[in-house]
Design a protein around this motif. Structure first.
Motif, short mmCIF file in Angstrom:
data_model
loop_
_atom_site.label_atom_id
_atom_site.label_comp_id
_atom_site.label_asym_id
_atom_site.label_seq_id
_atom_site.Cartn_x
_atom_site.Cartn_y
_atom_site.Cartn_z
N PRO A 40 40.89 -67.97 -4.13
CA PRO A 40 42.03 -68.11 -5.02
C PRO A 40 41.88 -69.34 -5.94
N GLY A 41 42.10 -69.11 -7.23
CA GLY A 41 42.02 -70.19 -8.22
C GLY A 41 40.62 -70.47 -8.73
N LEU A 42 39.61 -69.77 -8.23
CA LEU A 42 38.24 -70.00 -8.68
C LEU A 42 38.06 -69.41 -10.07
N GLU A 43 37.67 -70.26 -11.02
CA GLU A 43 37.47 -69.85 -12.41
C GLU A 43 36.17 -70.43 -12.93
N TRP A 44 35.62 -69.75 -13.92
CA TRP A 44 34.40 -70.21 -14.57
C TRP A 44 34.58 -69.97 -16.06
N ALA A 45 34.54 -71.04 -16.87
CA ALA A 45 34.67 -70.93 -18.32
C ALA A 45 33.29 -70.71 -18.93
N VAL A 46 33.22 -69.73 -19.81
CA VAL A 46 31.96 -69.35 -20.44
C VAL A 46 32.17 -69.34 -21.96
N SER A 47 31.21 -69.84 -22.68
CA SER A 47 31.27 -69.82 -24.13
C SER A 47 31.30 -68.38 -24.63
N ARG A 48 32.25 -68.05 -25.49
CA ARG A 48 32.28 -66.68 -26.02
C ARG A 48 31.08 -66.45 -26.92
N GLU A 49 30.57 -67.50 -27.57
CA GLU A 49 29.38 -67.37 -28.40
C GLU A 49 28.16 -67.04 -27.53
N LEU A 50 28.10 -67.61 -26.34
CA LEU A 50 27.00 -67.32 -25.42
C LEU A 50 27.03 -65.85 -25.02
N LEU A 51 28.21 -65.32 -24.73
CA LEU A 51 28.34 -63.90 -24.40
C LEU A 51 27.92 -63.03 -25.58
N ALA A 52 28.39 -63.39 -26.78
CA ALA A 52 28.03 -62.63 -27.98
C ALA A 52 26.53 -62.67 -28.24
N ASP A 53 25.92 -63.84 -28.08
CA ASP A 53 24.47 -63.96 -28.29
C ASP A 53 23.69 -63.10 -27.30
N ALA A 54 24.13 -63.08 -26.05
CA ALA A 54 23.44 -62.25 -25.05
C ALA A 54 23.53 -60.77 -25.41
#
Length: 127
Positions: A40-54
């Motif tokens: 519970p409460g575990l989160e991971w922030a990821v760059s949206r640009e990183l997702l788009a680049d992948a």
């Protein structure tokens, strides 16, 4: 301000689960993945640009986060001092997530959505 949260089917080390992905224009550079099914409460922030680049180039990131696209799947490789993990998601879901985030805040316009008046976050910086 615009925001959304969407459930995502995922494959975790514990098996199939549903995690959440959230985007908020007040944090225009980041997509936050929620792993309440793991902790519970575990989160991971990821760059949206990183997702788009992948999605475009097949792989992006290094170090604590690597995103790899393999056919219809997106693999998030996560690591921190406490351990490592892998999350497998559907490519179509990540494509939808990134496209929706780009409709809310167009690429290159992120700084327009930041609150530059709050200098308490950056001591010594005056506007």
């Amino acid at each position: 301000m615009s925001a959304f949260t969407m459930p995502l089917p995922a494959l975790l080390h514990t098996g199939h689960a549903t995690i959440s992905a959230s985007y908020d224009s007040s944090e225009p550079y980041a997509v936050t993945f929620g792993f309440d099914v793991v902790q519970p409460g575990l989160e991971w922030a990821v760059s949206r640009e990183l997702l788009a680049d992948a999605l475009i180039y097949g792989t992006a990131g290094q170090g604590d986060l690597k995103v790899t696209v393999r056919g219809d799947l997106v693999v998030l490789g996560l690591s921190n001092p406490n351990g490592t993990g892998t999350v497998v998601l559907r490519r179509d879901d990540i494509d939808t997530l990134v496209a929706h985030a780009h409709r809310i805040v167009a690429p290159g316009c992120e700084s327009q959505f930041l609150d530059w008046s709050d200098t308490t976050e950056f001591p010594g910086v005056a506007l």
